[in-house]
Design a protein around this motif. Structure first.
Motif, PDB file in Angstrom:
ATOM      1  N   ALA A  10       0.835  -1.200   0.000  1.00 57.52           N
ATOM      2  CA  ALA A  10       0.000   0.000   0.000  1.00 57.52           C
ATOM      3  C   ALA A  10       0.873   1.255   0.000  1.00 57.52           C
ATOM      4  O   ALA A  10       0.614   2.205  -0.745  1.00 57.52           O
ATOM      5  N   THR A  11       1.906   1.236   0.828  1.00 56.20           N
ATOM      6  CA  THR A  11       2.822   2.378   0.895  1.00 56.20           C
ATOM      7  C   THR A  11       3.522   2.583  -0.443  1.00 56.20           C
ATOM      8  O   THR A  11       3.626   3.708  -0.942  1.00 56.20           O
ATOM      9  N   GLY A  12       3.991   1.495  -1.040  1.00 54.10           N
ATOM     10  CA  GLY A  12       4.647   1.583  -2.347  1.00 54.10           C
ATOM     11  C   GLY A  12       3.709   2.108  -3.419  1.00 54.10           C
ATOM     12  O   GLY A  12       4.096   2.943  -4.243  1.00 54.10           O
ATOM     13  N   ALA A  13       2.468   1.634  -3.407  1.00 49.49           N
ATOM     14  CA  ALA A  13       1.485   2.104  -4.391  1.00 49.49           C
ATOM     15  C   ALA A  13       1.192   3.588  -4.194  1.00 49.49           C
ATOM     16  O   ALA A  13       1.076   4.338  -5.162  1.00 49.49           O
ATOM     17  N   PHE A  14       1.074   4.008  -2.931  1.00 48.79           N
ATOM     18  CA  PHE A  14       0.813   5.420  -2.641  1.00 48.79           C
ATOM     19  C   PHE A  14       1.945   6.289  -3.189  1.00 48.79           C
ATOM     20  O   PHE A  14       1.708   7.267  -3.891  1.00 48.79           O
ATOM     21  N   LEU A  15       3.180   5.917  -2.861  1.00 53.68           N
ATOM     22  CA  LEU A  15       4.331   6.716  -3.285  1.00 53.68           C
ATOM     23  C   LEU A  15       4.486   6.719  -4.806  1.00 53.68           C
ATOM     24  O   LEU A  15       4.791   7.754  -5.407  1.00 53.68           O
ATOM     25  N   ALA A  16       4.269   5.559  -5.438  1.00 54.15           N
ATOM     26  CA  ALA A  16       4.388   5.486  -6.893  1.00 54.15           C
ATOM     27  C   ALA A  16       3.317   6.331  -7.575  1.00 54.15           C
ATOM     28  O   ALA A  16       3.604   7.071  -8.520  1.00 54.15           O
ATOM     29  N   SER A  17       2.089   6.230  -7.091  1.00 54.74           N
ATOM     30  CA  SER A  17       0.991   7.003  -7.669  1.00 54.74           C
ATOM     31  C   SER A  17       1.216   8.501  -7.465  1.00 54.74           C
ATOM     32  O   SER A  17       0.992   9.304  -8.374  1.00 54.74           O
TER      33      SER A  17
END
Length: 182
Positions: A10-17
């Protein structure tokens, strides 16, 4: 591990988005500034892009003239034609994070649930079986959404997922030996 993985994903998706949106908005701001500073050159550039798409020189100039009547229409066209982007930035970091975290958690439950009912080799066999069935069904769903042959799509996702799992398993076994970790 499943919860930690869900939070990590979730953290990775947030930062990537978030990063994708920031880059997207930055590129749009740069294009907007170029149009403000160099309107003639930008109009010539758009005409060239339209000619590359098959319009005659006369037609390209006419389209540029019409688009030039609206700053928004001209900017949006330049964003699409020159940058290859959509005028509205993609994704929403929070929604992407929630979706990714929930998807990871749901996916992690599939190989774990047999361990609530079985032990030992029986749990391992049911876990592998449930995972393979889930991979196939995900592939079938992908095939349905993408209008692909269902069975072929199911088998493809099953093989790629199984290969990934097998590869991860062997790396997990071999890496500690290669690094001298016991």
């Amino acid at each position: 591990e499943a919860l930690a993985g869900a939070f990590s994903m979730a953290t990775g998706a947030f930062l990537a988005s978030q990063a994708e949106r920031q880059v997207h908005l930055h590129e749009i701001a740069k294009e907007k500034e170029e149009i403000r500073k160099y309107p003639k050159e930008e109009k010539e550039e758009l005409a060239l892009l339209l000619r590359e798409d098959g319009l005659s020189e006369e037609s390209a100039k006419e389209v540029v003239k019409i688009l030039g009547r609206s700053q928004k229409a001209f900017l949006n066209t330049m964003i699409q034609k020159e940058l290859g982007l959509e005028p509205n930035p993609p994704g929403t970091p929070t929604k992407d994070a929630v979706f990714m975290g929930f998807s990871y958690l749901l996916s992690a439950i599939i190989p774990l649930f047999p361990y609530f009912f079985f032990t030992g080799i029986q749990a391992i066999i049911f876990s592998i079986g449930a995972t393979l069935i889930a991979l196939f069904l995900i592939g079938v769903a992908k095939g349905k959404v993408a209008s692909l042959p269902y069975f072929k799509s199911g088998v493809q996702v099953l093989l790629v997922g199984a290969g990934s799992g097998i590869g991860g398993y062997f790396i997990g076994i071999l890496l500690p030996h290669l690094l001298g970790i016991k």
